[in-house]
Scaffold this active site. Sequence first.
Site, PDB file in Angstrom:
ATOM      1  N   HIS A 211      82.795  54.702  57.869  1.00  0.00           N
ATOM      2  CA  HIS A 211      82.274  54.925  59.332  1.00  0.00           C
ATOM      3  C   HIS A 211      81.061  54.555  59.234  1.00  0.00           C
ATOM      4  O   HIS A 211      80.219  54.511  58.181  1.00  0.00           O
ATOM      5  CB  HIS A 211      82.235  56.462  59.542  1.00  0.00           C
ATOM      6  CG  HIS A 211      83.531  57.280  59.678  1.00  0.00           C
ATOM      7  ND1 HIS A 211      84.480  57.090  60.666  1.00  0.00           N
ATOM      8  CD2 HIS A 211      84.352  57.665  58.741  1.00  0.00           C
ATOM      9  CE1 HIS A 211      85.230  57.758  60.389  1.00  0.00           C
ATOM     10  NE2 HIS A 211      85.521  58.269  59.324  1.00  0.00           N
TER      11      HIS A 211
ATOM     12  N   ASP B  44      82.628  55.893  67.657  1.00  0.00           N
ATOM     13  CA  ASP B  44      82.399  57.043  66.284  1.00  0.00           C
ATOM     14  C   ASP B  44      81.207  57.527  65.862  1.00  0.00           C
ATOM     15  O   ASP B  44      80.218  56.711  65.554  1.00  0.00           O
ATOM     16  CB  ASP B  44      83.067  56.182  65.394  1.00  0.00           C
ATOM     17  CG  ASP B  44      83.179  56.698  63.918  1.00  0.00           C
ATOM     18  OD1 ASP B  44      82.889  57.943  63.863  1.00  0.00           O
ATOM     19  OD2 ASP B  44      83.960  56.076  63.028  1.00  0.00           O
TER      20      ASP B  44
END
EC number: 3.1.-.-
Lengths: 558, 558
Positions: free
Chosen positions: A380, A208
Amino acid sequence: MTQPSKAAPNDTGAAPHLEVIPLGGMGEIGKNITAYRYEDEIMIVDAGLAFPESHQMGIDLIIPRIDYLQQNAGLIKGMILTHGHEDHIGGLPYILPRLPRIPVYGASLTLGLVREKLSEFGIKDGEVDLREVQLTDRVRIGTHFQVEFIRMTHSIPDNAGYILTTPAGVVLHTGDFKLDEEPSDGKTSDLARIEQAGKDGVLLLLSDSTNAERPGRTVSEAEVARNLETLIAGIKGRVFMTTFASNVHRIQNVINIAHRQSRRVVMEGRSMLKYAQVSQQLGYMELPEPFLASDEVGGLQDQQVLYVCTGSQGQPMSVLSRLAFGNHAKIALRRGDSVILSSNPIPGNEEAVNLVINRLYEIGVDVYYPPTYRVHASGHGSQEELATVLNLARPKYFLPWHGEPRHQINHARLAQTLPRPPKRTLIAKNGDVIRLSQDEFKVTGTVPAGAVYVDGLGVGDIGDDVLLDRVNMSQEGVLIMTAVLHPTPHVEVVSRGFVRANRELDGQIRKVALEAVEQGLREKKRLEDVRDDMYGAVRRFVRKATGRNPVLIPLIVD
Amino acid sequence: MTQPSKAAPNDTGAAPHLEVIPLGGMGEIGKNITAYRYEDEIMIVDAGLAFPESHQMGIDLIIPRIDYLQQNAGLIKGMILTHGHEDHIGGLPYILPRLPRIPVYGASLTLGLVREKLSEFGIKDGEVDLREVQLTDRVRIGTHFQVEFIRMTHSIPDNAGYILTTPAGVVLHTGDFKLDEEPSDGKTSDLARIEQAGKDGVLLLLSDSTNAERPGRTVSEAEVARNLETLIAGIKGRVFMTTFASNVHRIQNVINIAHRQSRRVVMEGRSMLKYAQVSQQLGYMELPEPFLASDEVGGLQDQQVLYVCTGSQGQPMSVLSRLAFGNHAKIALRRGDSVILSSNPIPGNEEAVNLVINRLYEIGVDVYYPPTYRVHASGHGSQEELATVLNLARPKYFLPWHGEPRHQINHARLAQTLPRPPKRTLIAKNGDVIRLSQDEFKVTGTVPAGAVYVDGLGVGDIGDDVLLDRVNMSQEGVLIMTAVLHPTPHVEVVSRGFVRANRELDGQIRKVALEAVEQGLREKKRLEDVRDDMYGAVRRFVRKATGRNPVLIPLIVD
C-alpha cells in the site's frame, strides 16, 4: 433499519445522482465490498472476508452482511473484482450463491484464484458467470454503469483500479495500490489514465487509506528483491523463506535469485503450492527449474537448497511454525540454517510471530526479518503516493477508503494540504448510503452492514451473545451445578477452566447450592425459582471465596 | 527436578565459585528475580510480576515460582531492589510473606512504592525490613556479598544497577537502563564507576537486552520533553495526555510545560494519583501549582487545562478508554480536544490501543502518538548504549539478561563485534544454575522455575490444564449433556458459546445421546462406560453436523 428496496428514481427534478454504499472495508481494513446504485441498477465491487480480532474468539473468518443486496437482488446487474486477495475475493463462495447469477468481471489471475476458491467449496464453473478482462478493458454493467479497468501496482499481479462512468458523473477508485516505480513485471500503475481522467473531470475519488499515516514512499518490490539477493548470497547453509503466499512477484523474485545462486527451490505448504500452481498455469510464474520435493534434496549440499514455505503470520499449523516447534514430518531445522521472514505481522499476529522467531533463535537458526533487514515492503502506498493520486485525479469529492478511522482521517487531512484539495471529503462507514451528484455529496441514510461470523460449517449461527459467552468462559471458566431432586435432593458440581480440582471448594459449593435448593423446596417455590436461588447463592459464595465470576450453569433434574 | 537444598561448599579444591540462578526475567521480559548463591548464603535481586499473554486467558498477573528460595529459605541473607517498576517489585506482596524476614535494600522512591504496594495487600511496615540506600551506597549481605548501588538512567527515578563483590569475583549488573545524556533530574548513569570496575576487573556482566535489536541510541527524555512542549504550545483546546504512571520524570516535565503555558493540571486515574502522591511525598515530583479536580475547571478556558490520565495501554477501565467510549462519569471529549499518547503499546496491547485511537478519531479529537509524533522514548538503551557498557565493563563473562531469546542472542552477537569481546557468553533461561569462577562459566544444573498464575484471590490454583480448558471453550464453547436414568432415561442439553439457540440441533443431539445411553443400559454397561459412550457419540455427531469441537461435559444422574 433496512432501506426500502424500491428503486430510487431521479424524479425529484434534482440532478441525476449515484449512490455509493460500502458494505465492508469502509472504516476497517478487511472484507471489502462496495455497491453502487443508479436508479434501479446496482453493481458490486469485490466480496472479501476479514480475519477475526482477538475478542472474536474461535471464529474462523468474517464475511460482510449483504442484506441490502439480497433485498434488492433483482436490481443487481454485475460485479467487478479488483484483485485476488482474500479481503477482496474471500467472501465470494459465501456470497455468490446468495445472489442471482450475474456477470463477474476480473483479470486473469484474479479469476484463476476465484475459480480455485469456488471449486474448493464445490461450486462449479457453470454455476457462476466469470468474465475475464484485460486491465485496460471497458465493460458495461446494466445500462448505466461503464467500468474501465486500470492497472495499479500492489502486492499481487493483475491488480486493478477502475474508472466508473455513470450518468451522475465519474468515479475513480484506486483499489488497493502502491505506486511502485520498479514493479517486478515492469508494468507500472497507469498514472497517465488517472491524469487524463482528472482532466476530463472526476466527481469522486475512492482511494486506499491503509498507509495514510506513513510519510514518504513505500519501498519498491525491486528494492526488496535486491536486498533479498544480497542477503541470500551471503548465506552458506540452507535457506527457508516465508512470505504471503499471494505475493507472486516476491516469490518469483526469490525463485530467480535461487536459480542465479545455484539453489534448487522446495515449496512447502498448501496455500504456497496453490498460488504457485494457479500462477504457473496462467503464466504469472515461471520456473527456471522445477520445484523439488523435500525428499528429493538428499544429494544436494546445504547451500544448494532454498525452501519457500508458509507461516509468515505465525499460524500454528503452517510449515514455519511446525519447523520452529520441531514437529514437521519431513524437515528438521538445525544450527547453520537461515530463516528469512519476508513479511511483517498483520496487526493481531504480533505475539504468534514473536513466538516463532524466539523458537528459531533457540534452535540456533539465523533469523532475518524487518526492520533490521529490509526484506519486506507493504503493498500500500504511503503519503507521497496518495498525494500523487489526489493531485492527478483532482476529484471534486473524496472518500478515503480501505482504512480504519485513523487512516481515513489522516488521508482526508493529507488531501487538505494539497494545492487543489477536494471540495468535500466524507469519512464514511459500512452501511452508509452516500448520495452523489454534481451538486451534492452526503450520507442520506444507512442500510444494514456488519459482520457475519463463519465458524466450522456454520455461517451466521454465531452472534455476539455466543461470543460474549466465549469471552466470559475464557476469563473465568464455567461451573455447572446439577440439582437432583429425587429420591433425596443432592447437588453435583462440575467445572472447566475455573480452578484446579479442589474437593474442599467443590464440597462447599455443593453445600451452598443444596441449602438454597432445600429451602426453596420447603417454601414450595416453582422449580425455575429454586434454580435461580441456587444460581444466586452459588454466585455470591464463589465470588466471595475466590474473587471470580465463572459462567454458572444451574440445572435441576426433577 | 529440584535442586538439593544442602549448601554447596567450595570443597572440591576448585577456585571459589558463585552461582547465578535467574528465577524470572531470563529469556523473557517480565517477572524479574535473580538469586546469587555463594557457599551457604543466598541473596535475591528484585521480585517482579509479569502480565499474561493472550493465551493465558483470564489471568490477572503472573509471579515467578520460588520453590528454590523456599527450599533454601534458611540460607537467604537479603534482597536488593533495582527500581520501582512492576516487573521488578510487583511480586513482593506474594513473595515476601513466603520467605523469612530478610533485609530488603532499595533507593528512596523504590521503597516508597514498595510500601504503598505492601499496604494495599495489608502487609504492615513492621512485617518487613526495608532499608533505604543512596545510589552510591555499599551494603554487606551475609558474609560473602558486598553490593554497591550505582545510578543508571531509566524511565523511573532512583533506578539502580549494582556491583556485586564476592570471593569468587565481581559481578556488574546494569539493571534496566538507558544511557540518557539529558535525564530530567540531571543525574546521568554512573559510567565512571562502570569504567573503574572494568579496570579493576569484572568477572561477569549482566546487561539489559530489551533493545538489543535497535541500532543507534534511544531518544533522550529531554528530547521527548522538547517535542511535547512544542506540540502542546500549538494546541488551542483542552489537552489530555497519557503515559505510564510510573514515568515520574515525563509527568513532571508535562506539569512544568503546562505551568509555562498557563494550563492547570488535572490528574485522573488511580495509578496516576498513587505514583504522583508517593513521588511528591519523597521529593521526586514538584507542583508549581496544586492539581485541580476535574470539577474545579469550570471557570477555566479550554486552553487553560491539561489532563494527565491513565490508559496508555488501552486498558478497558482506564480513564482514556472511558473517555474514548464516552462512559466517563465527569468528562466528555469533544471536537477540538487533543489527546497525546506519550507511550507505545507494550507487545500484546496493540489491538486495545488501536481501538482507543480509532474511537478518539471518530469523536473528532486530534490524536498525537508515535511514530508520527516523537512524544515517547523507551527506557531501555539501544545498541550503541549496550556497546558502551560492554566496552567500559570489559567483562570476562557475559549474561545477556532482561530479554527474550531474540534479544539475548542479538545482544551476545553485538558483544562479539566489539574490540574486546567477552571470553564467554551464555544464553541462559529461568531456572538455570550458572556456576561462575575465574576458571569456569557454565550451566551446571537447573532448579524449578516458571509461572504462578494469580487470578482473583487465587494464587497458584490455576494450572496449564485449567488454561487449556479456557482456551478450548473460548474457541468452540461448551456443551453439557445430562442423562437422567430414572424413571425413564432422557437427556438434557445445555450449551454456552457454541451456537445460537437451535432447537433442531439440540433435539438431534439429545436423540444421539439418548440412543447411546439406552444401548449402554441394554448391554448393562457400567455407568462410566455409558457416559463415555454418550460423550463419543455426541462428539462424532457434533463434529459432523457443525464442523466444531465444543468442550463436551457428559453427566449421568442415576
